[in-house]
Design a protein around this motif. Structure first.
Motif, PDB file in Angstrom:
ATOM      1  N   ASP A  70      62.731  -3.037 -26.892  1.00 48.75           N
ATOM      2  CA  ASP A  70      63.392  -3.881 -25.893  1.00 48.75           C
ATOM      3  C   ASP A  70      62.418  -4.341 -24.812  1.00 48.75           C
ATOM      4  N   LYS A  73      60.334  -7.094 -26.135  1.00 52.83           N
ATOM      5  CA  LYS A  73      61.087  -8.348 -26.194  1.00 52.83           C
ATOM      6  C   LYS A  73      61.248  -8.972 -24.811  1.00 52.83           C
ATOM      7  N   TYR A  74      61.502  -8.150 -23.799  1.00 56.95           N
ATOM      8  CA  TYR A  74      61.614  -8.679 -22.433  1.00 56.95           C
ATOM      9  C   TYR A  74      60.284  -9.255 -21.962  1.00 56.95           C
ATOM     10  N   TYR A  79      64.297 -12.291 -25.201  1.00 53.78           N
ATOM     11  CA  TYR A  79      65.690 -12.204 -24.773  1.00 53.78           C
ATOM     12  C   TYR A  79      66.017 -13.344 -23.817  1.00 53.78           C
ATOM     13  N   ASP A  82      69.616 -11.985 -18.772  1.00 50.14           N
ATOM     14  CA  ASP A  82      68.951 -11.616 -17.530  1.00 50.14           C
ATOM     15  C   ASP A  82      68.049 -10.419 -17.788  1.00 50.14           C
ATOM     16  N   ARG A  83      66.857 -10.502 -17.272  1.00 51.93           N
ATOM     17  CA  ARG A  83      65.903  -9.411 -17.430  1.00 51.93           C
ATOM     18  C   ARG A  83      66.189  -8.301 -16.445  1.00 51.93           C
ATOM     19  N   SER A 116      65.007  -0.065 -16.374  1.00 52.34           N
ATOM     20  CA  SER A 116      63.814  -0.617 -15.735  1.00 52.34           C
ATOM     21  C   SER A 116      62.926   0.451 -15.100  1.00 52.34           C
TER      22      SER A 116
END
Length: 160
Positions: A70, A73-74, A79, A82-83, A116
């Motif tokens: 993930d 990908k961010y 994606y 929203d990050r 995060s």
């Protein structure tokens, strides 16, 4: 099992996928532990041996691998959602990789389990050859090679 099966349309994981408390992680691992005992030829072997025989990583390892996928990908814009707050690291730290992310300070302990926050140390510790992979498939392959000897691959106890 990936995000598609356990998340919602906004790409947010539900608590079963990434439980915050270790007791919930252990409960989920116990489901897999019992399921591997259903195989007659493996039922009398220790759990770690059953995992190795089946080539099945521990659930903790799979959750961590999913988190790294993930983050990749961010960071690489795969994606549209929203990050989470993932900011490039600014500084002279030469250890780790060229796509290091900055960790925000948090006063409250609960924030440490946010995506995060919890993924940054692991991501920042990956080699540059892994995080700069040209595709998600290449990233997965390089990550698996990098982590092939990781203690938690077949040993969920090492995470506790």
């Amino acid at each position: 099992m990936g995000r598609e099966a356990l998340g919602n349309d906004s790409g947010i994981r539900i608590s079963v996928w990434q439980p915050r408390h270790k007791t919930l992680c252990a409960d989920l691992e116990n489901v897999q532990r019992r399921a591997t005992k259903l195989i007659a030829s493996l039922k009398d072997k220790p759990y770690q041996e059953r995992l190795v025989a089946l080539g099945l990583p521990s659930l903790e390892h799979r959750r961590l691998r999913g988190d790294m996928i993930d983050v990749f990908k961010y960071v690489h814009g795969a994606y549209d959602a929203d990050r989470p707050k993932l900011h490039p690291h600014r500084g002279r730290d030469t250890q780790g990789n060229s796509l290091k992310l900055a960790k925000e300070r948090s006063i409250r302990n609960v924030r440490s389990s946010f995506f995060s926050q919890r993924v940054l140390s692991v991501w920042n510790g990956l080699p540059d050859s892994v995080v700069t992979a040209p595709s998600v498939s290449a990233f997965k392959s390089r990550l698996d090679s990098c982590w092939a000897d990781r203690p938690g691959l077949f040993d969920p106890e090492c995470y506790h």
